[in-house]
Design an enzyme around this catalytic site. Structure first.
Site, PDB file in Angstrom:
ATOM      1  N   GLU A  76     -15.377  -6.263   3.049  1.00 49.66           N
ATOM      2  CA  GLU A  76     -15.342  -4.836   2.486  1.00 49.66           C
ATOM      3  C   GLU A  76     -16.415  -4.204   1.875  1.00 49.66           C
ATOM      4  O   GLU A  76     -16.572  -3.165   1.478  1.00 49.66           O
ATOM      5  CB  GLU A  76     -14.299  -4.986   1.372  1.00 49.66           C
ATOM      6  CG  GLU A  76     -14.533  -5.862   0.340  1.00 49.66           C
ATOM      7  CD  GLU A  76     -13.423  -6.285  -0.716  1.00 49.66           C
ATOM      8  OE1 GLU A  76     -12.580  -5.324  -0.811  1.00 49.66           O
ATOM      9  OE2 GLU A  76     -13.652  -7.115  -1.632  1.00 49.66           O
ATOM     10  N   HIS A 130      10.803  -2.027 -17.014  1.00 50.57           N
ATOM     11  CA  HIS A 130      11.570  -3.173 -16.307  1.00 50.57           C
ATOM     12  C   HIS A 130      12.898  -2.645 -15.474  1.00 50.57           C
ATOM     13  O   HIS A 130      13.209  -2.879 -14.550  1.00 50.57           O
ATOM     14  CB  HIS A 130      12.218  -4.090 -17.537  1.00 50.57           C
ATOM     15  CG  HIS A 130      11.202  -5.044 -17.880  1.00 50.57           C
ATOM     16  ND1 HIS A 130      11.205  -5.719 -18.731  1.00 50.57           N
ATOM     17  CD2 HIS A 130      10.113  -5.607 -16.881  1.00 50.57           C
ATOM     18  CE1 HIS A 130      10.399  -6.685 -19.031  1.00 50.57           C
ATOM     19  NE2 HIS A 130       9.694  -6.617 -18.010  1.00 50.57           N
ATOM     20  N   ASP A 163     -12.098  -0.649   0.402  1.00 53.65           N
ATOM     21  CA  ASP A 163     -13.509  -0.683  -0.013  1.00 53.65           C
ATOM     22  C   ASP A 163     -14.283  -0.390   1.054  1.00 53.65           C
ATOM     23  O   ASP A 163     -15.334   0.399   0.877  1.00 53.65           O
ATOM     24  CB  ASP A 163     -13.809  -2.156  -0.891  1.00 53.65           C
ATOM     25  CG  ASP A 163     -13.152  -1.939  -2.257  1.00 53.65           C
ATOM     26  OD1 ASP A 163     -13.671  -0.836  -2.856  1.00 53.65           O
ATOM     27  OD2 ASP A 163     -12.837  -2.961  -2.672  1.00 53.65           O
ATOM     28  N   CYS A 198      -6.375  -6.403   5.002  1.00 50.67           N
ATOM     29  CA  CYS A 198      -5.297  -6.420   4.009  1.00 50.67           C
ATOM     30  C   CYS A 198      -5.332  -5.109   3.381  1.00 50.67           C
ATOM     31  O   CYS A 198      -4.710  -4.781   2.193  1.00 50.67           O
ATOM     32  CB  CYS A 198      -5.356  -7.682   3.074  1.00 50.67           C
ATOM     33  SG  CYS A 198      -7.076  -7.833   2.206  1.00 50.67           S
ATOM     34  N   ARG A 201      -6.398 -14.384  -3.479  1.00 50.34           N
ATOM     35  CA  ARG A 201      -7.886 -13.822  -3.713  1.00 50.34           C
ATOM     36  C   ARG A 201      -8.552 -14.062  -4.965  1.00 50.34           C
ATOM     37  O   ARG A 201      -7.500 -13.882  -6.136  1.00 50.34           O
ATOM     38  CB  ARG A 201      -8.000 -12.720  -3.121  1.00 50.34           C
ATOM     39  CG  ARG A 201      -9.510 -11.811  -3.592  1.00 50.34           C
ATOM     40  CD  ARG A 201      -9.348 -10.254  -3.016  1.00 50.34           C
ATOM     41  NE  ARG A 201      -8.595  -9.464  -4.126  1.00 50.34           N
ATOM     42  CZ  ARG A 201      -8.438  -8.113  -4.190  1.00 50.34           C
ATOM     43  NH1 ARG A 201      -8.923  -7.864  -2.902  1.00 50.34           N
ATOM     44  NH2 ARG A 201      -8.192  -7.477  -5.043  1.00 50.34           N
ATOM     45  N   ARG A 204     -13.477   5.855  -3.931  1.00 48.93           N
ATOM     46  CA  ARG A 204     -12.086   5.964  -3.424  1.00 48.93           C
ATOM     47  C   ARG A 204     -11.211   6.608  -4.462  1.00 48.93           C
ATOM     48  O   ARG A 204     -10.324   6.953  -4.158  1.00 48.93           O
ATOM     49  CB  ARG A 204     -11.432   4.449  -3.029  1.00 48.93           C
ATOM     50  CG  ARG A 204     -11.231   3.528  -4.095  1.00 48.93           C
ATOM     51  CD  ARG A 204     -11.307   2.074  -3.730  1.00 48.93           C
ATOM     52  NE  ARG A 204     -10.238   1.339  -3.791  1.00 48.93           N
ATOM     53  CZ  ARG A 204      -9.708   0.242  -3.839  1.00 48.93           C
ATOM     54  NH1 ARG A 204     -10.682  -0.593  -3.571  1.00 48.93           N
ATOM     55  NH2 ARG A 204      -8.753  -0.342  -4.140  1.00 48.93           N
TER      56      ARG A 204
HETATM   57  C1  PEP Z   1      -9.428  -3.599  -0.087  1.00 48.65           C
HETATM   58  O1  PEP Z   1     -10.484  -3.081  -0.497  1.00 48.65           O
HETATM   59  O2  PEP Z   1      -9.049  -3.150   0.956  1.00 48.65           O
HETATM   60  C2  PEP Z   1      -8.607  -4.391  -0.773  1.00 48.65           C
HETATM   61  C3  PEP Z   1      -7.455  -5.129  -0.069  1.00 48.65           C
HETATM   62  O3  PEP Z   1      -8.825  -4.737  -1.798  1.00 48.65           O
HETATM   63  P1  PEP Z   1      -8.680  -3.897  -3.217  1.00 48.65           P
HETATM   64  O4  PEP Z   1      -7.734  -2.707  -2.919  1.00 48.65           O
HETATM   65  O5  PEP Z   1      -7.790  -4.896  -4.364  1.00 48.65           O
HETATM   66  O6  PEP Z   1      -9.776  -3.571  -3.870  1.00 48.65           O
HETATM   67 MG    MG Z   2     -11.462  -4.294  -2.243  1.00 50.94          MG
END
Ligand code: PEP
Ligand code: MG
Length: 581
Positions: free
Chosen positions: A441, A194, A465, A512, A337, A475
């Site tokens: 993705e 925290h 992704d 995103c 999401r 990843r």
């Molecule tokens: C992505 O895959 O780019 C994404 C934004 O989702 P996450 O990183 O939560 O898998």
């Molecule tokens: Mg993703």
């Protein structure tokens, strides 16, 4: 003193230089003794009085938080107030006093040790740090029992000083921020404690987990704290200190320049509006999003509600959580999401599904996200209903993760329809035109984006992704991270296909994944036609600066040429030229 460098975890950006104030929490000397039966009632009263004092102290502290401070700070103090009321701390010690005839301080210590053991057994770093809260609250009650107030640092003028402490409670942190401290260094604490979250949200440089810091530094030593790199330096020559002062000045100027951008619109040099939004999952991300002037939240990850617990959150719990976010955004758009559990995001224990992971199969290619949700219709429906209900309070969009097929979209839309019908029948409010979109993705989804667009209101490209699946490179796997290439022409072409499909269908396409928050890629993405970026809030000012300096028409042709390159290396060279324009 001789030059000294200590390393910890840098948790809040920025460089601070200043004299040390060592914050020694005067250690409590807890006496342990057995009560005579006739003393028990008095001891219970003494304990209850200490609870009242502790609660009063926290309430006073809470009242001192200026109204301009982020709500999170007050909520940390509130969480300590709630702990005082929790039976684990208010009732169990009284039971120990009655049954085992322990004195109150001892009873509290026994209960604290029992609670800490439970937290220690958890294998989740975030929850483990919650034991800090137990320690802070127990110490506060024990001090009250012993009529001691923590005098640490209270008499000193802390303005411009660097606090070095074994540990800091959120309450300490708030008080010291008022007094204008320059930085915090603590021996304990991790990136999710925290105190860390507070330091980050207050914008104070901080380095935590600096082992034995108190052994090496003394009152008035001049320290340099680098919150970005987790470094604490002492005993520097004047010339070295001067270098850090220059860096600090440059850093401040840069931050001030970026802060000025907050008020300015996000428009390219040739006049194209570009929407810059924030990714968020915790409430502190929302404060950060507001601080940098994000237009809204382009990706709200909901996994945090489902992680580190044994049972699933029900519809009502989810609804209240989403509604809180909607309300705190005060009319700014929010894209929620649906659940993206599985693979790198662990499952709650009562959602044990048969998965190939135990058999050594790759969980990233298994039952995660939408696949998991469509298998467990009840769980998914509860979330869809919760999101729909939250849409009654402000502009909400719903986004489906990991879509690979049209069938998945149709199944999700069917469930959404059922959820809407149920809510209508129950007389519950929701936004009937709440936009529904999906993440792009999975390469297959990018390739059929034109078909998916027929059913949806928007796309958001998840490059994290998309890159791993396009390149067949996990990843999280260091052994193949050289293949994790955002600039691979294959990845760029999939982005291009998605953008074109969106344009043709007349639906917005956002991005995103982390690529959207990487200033080096901003011009290239603008050149490919991206007009909506959602990113970690701290990256937003820098991306805005690039947007404002870009003549989109001038980079378009070069960006298109990058699509025809043969390798990421070739695109990298083109990118240098684009960024030099
Ligand atoms: C992505 O895959 O780019 C994404 C934004 O989702 P996450 O990183 O939560 O898998
Ligand atoms: Mg993703």
């Amino acid at each position: 003193m001789a030059a000294l460098g200590l390393k910890g975890v840098g948790v809040s950006r920025g460089v601070a230089i200043g004299p040390v104030r060592v914050l020694q929490h005067n250690r409590l000397n807890i006496r342990e003794y057995t009560l005579a039966p006739s003393q028990i009632d008095d001891e219970l009263m003494r304990f209850q009085q200490a609870l009242r004092v502790a609660s009063q102290q926290l309430a006073e502290l809470r009242a001192q938080i200026p109204v301009t401070t982020s709500v999170d700070i007050a909520s940390f103090i509130d969480s300590h107030l709630l702990m005082l009321e929790d039976s684990a701390l208010s009732q169990v010690p009284q039971q120990l006093i009655r049954e085992r005839r322990c004195n109150a301080e001892w009873a509290l210590k026994l209960q604290r040790d029992a609670l800490v053991a439970v937290f220690d057994a958890m294998d989740d770093a975030y929850l483990r740090t919650r034991k800090d809260d137990v320690e802070h609250v127990v110490t506060r009650i024990q001090r009250a029992l012993m009529n001691e107030r923590d005098q640490a640092g209270a008499a000193d003028d802390l303005h411009g000083c660097i606090i070095v402490a074994d540990d800091l409670s959120p309450a300490d942190t708030v008080m010291m921020q008022h007094q204008g401290v320059a930085a915090f260094v603590t021996e304990l604490g991790g990136p999710t404690s925290h105190t860390t979250i507070l330091a980050r949200s207050l914008g104070i440089p901080a380095v935590v987990g600096v082992q034995h810091a108190l052994r090496y530094v003394r009152h008035d030593d001049v320290l340099v704290v680098d919150g970005s790199f987790g470094e604490v330096l002492a005993g520097l020559e004047p010339s070295a200190l001067e270098l850090f002062r220059k860096r600090q000045t440059a850093d401040r100027r840069h931050q001030a320049d970026l802060a000025k951008l907050k008020q300015l619109p996000s428009i390219s040099r040739d006049g194209l509006p570009v929407a810059l939004l924030a990714n968020a999952e915790l409430t502190e991300d929302l404060s950060a999003a507001k601080r940098v002037g994000a237009k809204g939240v382009g990706l709200f990850r909901t996994e945090f509600l489902f992680l580190n617990r044994s049972s699933l959150p029900d519809e009502q719990e989810q609804y209240l959580a989403y509604r809180k976010v909607v309300r705190s955004l005060k009319g700014a758009p929010l894209t929620i999401r649906t659940l993206d559990l599985g693979a790198d995001k662990n499952l709650p224990s009562d959602l044990r599904i048969e998965s190939g992971a135990e058999a050594g199969l790759n969980p990233a290619l298994g039952a995660r996200a939408i696949r998991l949700c469509l298998r467990d219709g009840d769980m998914f429906k509860a979330q869809l209903r919760a999101i729909l209900r939250a849409s009654a309070d402000g502009p909400v969009s719903l986004m489906l993760p990991m879509i690979a097929t049209e069938h998945e979209v149709l199944q999700a839309l069917e469930l959404l329809d059922q959820a809407r019908q149920e809510l209508i029948a129950e007389g519950r409010a929701f936004d009937e035109s709440m936009p529904i979109g999906c993440m792009i993705e999975v390469p297959a989804a990018a390739l059929i984006a034109d078909a998916l667009a027929r059913h949806l209101d928007f796309f958001s490209i998840g490059t994290n992704d998309l890159i791993q699946y396009t390149m067949a490179a996990d990843r999280l796997d260091h052994a193949v991270n050289y293949l994790y290439q955002p600039l691979h022409p294959g990845v760029l072409r999939l982005i291009d296909i998605t953008l074109k499909a969106g344009r043709k269908a007349g639906i917005p396409v956002s991005m995103c994944g982390e690529m959207a928050g990487e200033p080096r890629f901003t011009r290239l993405l603008l050149g490919l036609g991206l007009r909506e970026f959602s990113m970690q809030p701290m990256m937003l000012p820098e991306v805005k600066r690039i947007v404002q300096s870009t003549d989109v028409a001038a980079v378009e042709r070069r960006a298109r040429r990058a699509l025809r390159a043969a390798s990421a290396g070739e695109v990298e060279r083109m990118l240098e030229r684009i960024n030099a324009l």
